[in-house]
Write an enzyme that holds these catalytic residues in place. Structure first.
Site, PDB file in Angstrom:
ATOM      1  N   GLU B 182       0.825  -1.213   0.000  1.00 50.38           N
ATOM      2  CA  GLU B 182       0.000   0.000   0.000  1.00 50.38           C
ATOM      3  C   GLU B 182       0.857   1.260   0.000  1.00 50.38           C
ATOM      4  O   GLU B 182       0.346   2.382   0.078  1.00 50.38           O
ATOM      5  CB  GLU B 182      -0.947   0.001   1.209  1.00 50.38           C
ATOM      6  CG  GLU B 182      -2.207  -0.819   0.974  1.00 50.38           C
ATOM      7  CD  GLU B 182      -1.936  -2.282   0.687  1.00 50.38           C
ATOM      8  OE1 GLU B 182      -1.215  -2.925   1.481  1.00 50.38           O
ATOM      9  OE2 GLU B 182      -2.395  -2.777  -0.357  1.00 50.38           O
ATOM     10  N   ASN B 266      -0.673  -7.661  -3.873  1.00 50.77           N
ATOM     11  CA  ASN B 266      -1.338  -6.873  -4.908  1.00 50.77           C
ATOM     12  C   ASN B 266      -0.356  -5.947  -5.614  1.00 50.77           C
ATOM     13  O   ASN B 266       0.621  -5.497  -5.028  1.00 50.77           O
ATOM     14  CB  ASN B 266      -2.441  -6.025  -4.278  1.00 50.77           C
ATOM     15  CG  ASN B 266      -1.887  -5.025  -3.283  1.00 50.77           C
ATOM     16  OD1 ASN B 266      -1.466  -5.413  -2.193  1.00 50.77           O
ATOM     17  ND2 ASN B 266      -1.852  -3.743  -3.638  1.00 50.77           N
ATOM     18  N   ASP B 308      -7.154  -5.216  -5.064  1.00 52.50           N
ATOM     19  CA  ASP B 308      -6.253  -5.444  -3.932  1.00 52.50           C
ATOM     20  C   ASP B 308      -6.226  -6.899  -3.503  1.00 52.50           C
ATOM     21  O   ASP B 308      -6.163  -7.200  -2.325  1.00 52.50           O
ATOM     22  CB  ASP B 308      -6.653  -4.549  -2.729  1.00 52.50           C
ATOM     23  CG  ASP B 308      -5.705  -4.727  -1.541  1.00 52.50           C
ATOM     24  OD1 ASP B 308      -4.495  -4.870  -1.759  1.00 52.50           O
ATOM     25  OD2 ASP B 308      -6.189  -4.761  -0.387  1.00 52.50           O
TER      26      ASP B 308
HETATM   27  O1  LIG Z   1       0.518  -5.345   0.426  1.00 54.10           O
HETATM   28  C1  LIG Z   1       1.134  -5.463   1.491  1.00 54.10           C
HETATM   29  O2  LIG Z   1       2.346  -5.361   1.637  1.00 54.10           O
HETATM   30  C2  LIG Z   1       0.289  -5.816   2.657  1.00 54.10           C
HETATM   31  C3  LIG Z   1       0.832  -5.987   3.925  1.00 54.10           C
HETATM   32  C4  LIG Z   1       0.006  -6.379   4.969  1.00 54.10           C
HETATM   33  C5  LIG Z   1       0.708  -6.593   6.259  1.00 54.10           C
HETATM   34  O3  LIG Z   1       1.955  -6.642   6.222  1.00 54.10           O
HETATM   35  O4  LIG Z   1       0.122  -6.712   7.330  1.00 54.10           O
HETATM   36  C6  LIG Z   1      -1.378  -6.583   4.694  1.00 54.10           C
HETATM   37  C7  LIG Z   1      -1.816  -6.389   3.376  1.00 54.10           C
HETATM   38  N1  LIG Z   1      -1.004  -5.996   2.406  1.00 54.10           N
HETATM   39  C8  LIG Z   1      -3.170  -6.630   2.990  1.00 54.10           C
HETATM   40  O5  LIG Z   1      -3.531  -6.461   1.821  1.00 54.10           O
HETATM   41  C9  LIG Z   1      -4.093  -7.116   3.929  1.00 54.10           C
HETATM   42  O6  LIG Z   1      -5.226  -7.437   3.604  1.00 54.10           O
HETATM   43  C10 LIG Z   1      -3.664  -7.233   5.260  1.00 54.10           C
HETATM   44  C11 LIG Z   1      -4.363  -7.627   6.375  1.00 54.10           C
HETATM   45  C12 LIG Z   1      -3.491  -7.573   7.384  1.00 54.10           C
HETATM   46  C13 LIG Z   1      -3.745  -7.891   8.773  1.00 54.10           C
HETATM   47  O7  LIG Z   1      -2.779  -8.193   9.458  1.00 54.10           O
HETATM   48  O8  LIG Z   1      -4.906  -7.851   9.186  1.00 54.10           O
HETATM   49  N2  LIG Z   1      -2.279  -7.201   6.944  1.00 54.10           N
HETATM   50  C14 LIG Z   1      -2.353  -6.984   5.627  1.00 54.10           C
END
Ligand SMILES: O=C(O)c1cc(C(=O)O)c2c(n1)C(=O)C(=O)c1cc(C(=O)O)[nH]c1-2
Ligand SMILES: O=C(O)c1cc(C(=O)O)c2c(n1)C(=O)C(=O)c1cc(C(=O)O)[nH]c1-2
Lengths: 581, 581
Positions: B182, B266, B308
């Site tokens: 993100e 993503n 995403d």
């Molecule tokens: O694209 C990324 O690098 C990234 C990292 C993370 C993360 O490291 O927790 C999440 C996501 N995306 C993501 O898309 C996501 O749905 C998500 C949920 C969570 C969580 O711990 O609840 N982390 C992340």
């Protein structure tokens, strides 16, 4: 194991011996502050199979000193700052949240709280929950809906005024006091109209008689408390204005005598050389008329207090035979290390027996009522005085004892500690610490720092004691099942045989315990026991405040004794409720 | 209740069917990631009397996603940021702390974590515990003493690079990846030398073949993955440099094939109109040679991802008969809403069946391997597209399923949600969010947001499903006692009959559950079940991050669906360990 006295047992006064309703609606349980429940489903035989029924996070990892209350089918839990009040629905599985009320106290209040950002609990009366906030407000909340009824500002955090105590509500009045003895706050107690939050009366604990509400009806038992404007004349000029004597501990109320009892905190600053004189009306006990605030009697446990011996500990109202005659007494385990038995009508001290190893005091003169200080342990500026016992937090601190209506014994969670003390010259600057002492605390004789003692009030001696590694900072709970409960700073919640002191059961909660256990009958008719975990307070600030253990003077010298606490527990904030399988 | 297929059950590969040692030493339990324990003391008959054995506070009230590990007589618990690792001594009553290790990550890392400050757990190998820190370090700690063995910095929080994943250790290498999809982070996976922490190889998931470690041995199954430098040519000029494809989820390893499997996140930004093309190698699965990092095959679950749909979910390695022939497969419940069964030797998709109500996709073309997007739900700049199902976090997120070696069923904790999406134009500024979409999520058909599904892999259909009010954000655990465990965001830890789906037992912990249940045999020979409570993560950020529920677009649109969570749970962070009486 010593045998109990054969004299008739002390008993709770009639107003505290109502039929058990299975509730726990005020932290003290009743106006006599016995913290005893007549529930007996959980007893010495079956307590060993107690198990966790449900849990709830307060959402705040600071010291949790609050008593979980139960009124009807609802439990009320109050968090430390930011002082969020939660209502849990006991009629539904898992006790889900009914509502939460957030008073949104000013964040800056955290900066002037002396001893972690604690709160000692809400209290219930007439369909409302009343509590204090760290930024010195009192709030009334509708117990059913969680809606705010009123909110009254009573202090100014910029002057170091905070509030941490549990109010007491009686006669449609909310009795509350101010904290800040370490900031030179001039202590007071107030009565607010329970319906509006408006102040009805306010009595200071230093200064002219008029401010203290000392008038013609003030009849102290001892001569040294008699005289005009002692709250001024027992201080160097104007020193009473920053003189402490705050009210942050426990209140009791005798509806028959129509007397409200409250303690007063240490004089400010700690350094006694700054304030020659008795420093009235700090470090003592007031009996007041709850309707007007008028003082009726006063007894000073520590005239010219040398060691931060706030006298705000629990005041337990009992009836007992004393030398063959019935007496209405007030029992009070003081910071000084003495267990006081005081006639609560007159303020006469009937006995004062030590429950802690003492070096700084030798006794209490029952003729004059005066404590006898050991002159060798008296602070001198810029010199380290060693081996002062008890320490600044006293032989015991705020965490309340329980009195069993059944065994007639008092269960006292207390300390076994000593300290080195060096007085230094402090400056008064509003809103900053006003202390003037460098302190280092350490374990007392035997090396353990906590003791849980069953005390025979008649004989003025302990029946048995359980030693604990860390200071005891949790309250006690006595029950008709002859089981007493307390918790330890390393996270054990314990059930003890009320007569033998045998540990019958213990459970490891997630963080150290400094809360107040309570018990109640659930909507299913079963007995439950509740306690908050979450280490902190003055003793646990090293963990809750992330203090550097290398600095022994941190937390006003408590850190020195508590370094190891970091190795055995972590911050937390969880309600545990236990039941039989 | 549907009948199970009569086809032979899928089974865990031989390398994952070692005799049960009663430990839980890596979050996945074994390299096949089945999260199954052969312990069976706790079974469908007696699980109803499960009770809390002990608890422990992590000291941090943020989302607790970590799996409690047990190796020998020690339990290891890792907190969210500041990522403190605790060792608890299971051989002593109450499991007291043996040591804690604090890596002291940079506080600023909290500002660039996309989804709460979570961590998915430590992992054990060869006497060491390995884990990542939010500020993008990997550490190795002596499992006995808690001493740091090495600590390697792998990313820069000023560029939005963080780490939240659990490493996988095999062949003396620590495999880890970076978070920050993100923030326009260019995703990679690395192998570090387990003894020194030095990088052995690093493979990017966007950019030239050389960076991606695509060479002569790369044999993707589908044509669209063949060609030179697709990691550059399937992007607008240079867009791959901020192209996402991070590695923050689960790794599996097949020692027989010597293949390491990992997903890719993503593409960045979310707004697909910024990046015409397939955006290789984001949103797919790589099989790599663990020794060199060389890519062997790739399958893209979401070419030119629209919503995403990171593809980092668990990769479960099974052996099964497929159309009469034995196949080594990889089973993967994707964010896209399809349960993929993929030949793990070749990358061929054998089946892709929906486990979530879908509007945004219509199926997967097994000839081309390509997902079929519903063009009506494709984002258009500055227009709100409604009723897109599943949502940005997908049909399920990172929280792992479990496969029972006994029932042959897959237990999938997942969601039932839809969303409105409006694409807007983002700007890339290093270290700031790079998203370009305004999203609002809400419950899918039926009104509930969570589902716990038992899935028959052979038939590609659900056997039963338990609906939950909130999204399921906890992992699952399968046991030989035919009991499966999971937790809910409103704080219930549940034990379910592995065959019938009947809820056999549930317990209310102190905060919502988003952790990974594990089970072990204690030093006393008894079976225990462990779970961390503490709501948070992306779904629970409204509580753990104190978000204002009035802003539905907060937490990238998750807040809109989660307003009610504030009324049912509070922040927490507690280990619960259960046992039979
Ligand atoms: O694209 C990324 O690098 C990234 C990292 C993370 C993360 O490291 O927790 C999440 C996501 N995306 C993501 O898309 C996501 O749905 C998500 C949920 C969570 C969580 O711990 O609840 N982390 C992340
Ligand atoms: O003088 C005061 O106003 C004042 C206030 C408080 C408080 O409000 O918590 C404490 C004390 N003093 C004090 O002396 C003391 O030992 C103490 C312990 C604690 C605690 O909660 O652990 N508070 C306080």
């Amino acid at each position: 194991l010593l045998a109990q006295s054969t004299l008739p047992q002390p008993s709770a006064p009639p107003f505290a011996v109502t039929p058990e309703d299975g509730q726990w609606s005020i932290p003290q349980k009743n106006f006599a502050s016995t913290r005893y429940s007549d529930l007996s489903e959980i007893n010495t035989d079956n307590v060993k199979s107690l198990q966790v029924a449900f849990t709830f996070s307060t959402g705040v990892n600071k010291g949790q000193e609050s008593a979980p209350l139960v009124v009807g089918g609802t439990m009320y839990v109050l968090s430390p700052y930011p002082n969020i009040l939660y209502a849990l629905d006991l009629t539904r599985p898992g006790a889900p949240m009914k509502w939460q009320y957030n008073p949104k106290p000013a964040a800056a209040a955290q900066g002037v709280a002396c001893c972690d950002v604690v709160n000692r609990g809400p209290t219930f009366a007439n369909g409302r929950i009343f509590f204090t906030t760290l930024d010195a407000h009192v709030v009334a909340v509708n117990a059913e809906t969680g809606e705010e009824v009123w909110k009254t500002k009573l202090g100014d955090i910029n002057r170091g005024e905070t509030m941490t105590m549990a109010p007491l509500v009686a006669k449609d009045k909310v009795f509350v006091g101010i904290s800040g003895g370490e900031y030179g706050v001039r202590g007071w107690i107030q009565a607010l109209d329970a319906n509006t939050g408006q102040s009805v009366w306010k009595a200071y604990n230093t200064g002219p008689d008029q401010d203290v509400k000392i008038g013609p009806n003030f009849k102290p038992f001892y001569d040294s408390d008699k005289g005009k404007d002692l709250g001024v004349t027992t201080w160097p000029a104007d020193a009473w204005q920053q003189g402490g004597g705050t009210v942050w501990g426990w209140l009791s109320y005798d509806p028959d005598l129509n007397l409200l009892y409250h303690g007063t905190g240490n004089p400010g600053p700690w350094n006694p050389n700054q304030r020659p004189g008795d420093n009235k009306w700090t470090a003592g006990i007031f009996a007041r008329d709850p309707d007007t605030g008028e003082a009726r009697w006063f007894y000073q446990t520590a005239p010219h207090d040398l060691h931060d011996w706030d006298n705000i500990n629990e005041l337990i109202l009992l009836d007992m035979e004393w030398e063959g005659k019935p007496r209405k007494v007030l029992v009070h385990p003081g910071r000084t290390g003495f267990l006081y038995v005081i006639d609560r009508t007159t303020g006469e001290v009937l006995s004062a027996k030590p429950f802690h190893a003492l070096t700084a005091v030798t006794g209490v003169d029952l003729q004059t009522g005066r404590i006898q200080y050991n002159s060798e342990k008296e602070p001198v500026n810029n010199r380290v005085i060693r081996d002062i016992c008890p320490t600044a937090p006293g032989a015991k601190d705020w965490n309340p004892s329980a009195f069993s209506h059944k065994t007639g014994l008092l269960y006292i969670p207390h300390m076994n500690m000593c300290m080195d003390w060096e007085s230094v010259e402090p400056n008064y600057i509003a809103g900053t610490p006003y202390v003037g002492a460098e302190v280092r605390m350490y374990p007392g004789p035997g090396g353990h720092m906590g003791e849980f003692t069953a005390w025979d009030i008649r004989e003025g001696k302990e029946l048995w004691t359980i030693n604990e590694r860390f200071p005891l900072w949790s309250g006690a709970l006595a029950t008709a099942g002859d089981v007493v409960f307390y918790g330890t700073m390393d996270g054990w919640f314990k059930a003890v045989h009320a007569r033998s002191g045998e540990v019958l059961w213990q459970f490891k909660v997630d963080s150290g315990i400094i809360g107040q256990p309570t018990t109640y009958r659930g909507p299913d008719g079963k007995q439950y026991v509740a306690i908050l975990s979450g280490v902190g307070g003055w003793a646990g600030a090293i963990v809750s405040g992330d203090l550097d253990p290398r600095d022994g003077t941190a937390a006003k010298g408590f850190a020195n004794a508590m370094r190891e606490l970091k190795n055995v527990t972590t911050k937390g904030g969880t309600l545990y409720v236990f039941k039989l399988p």
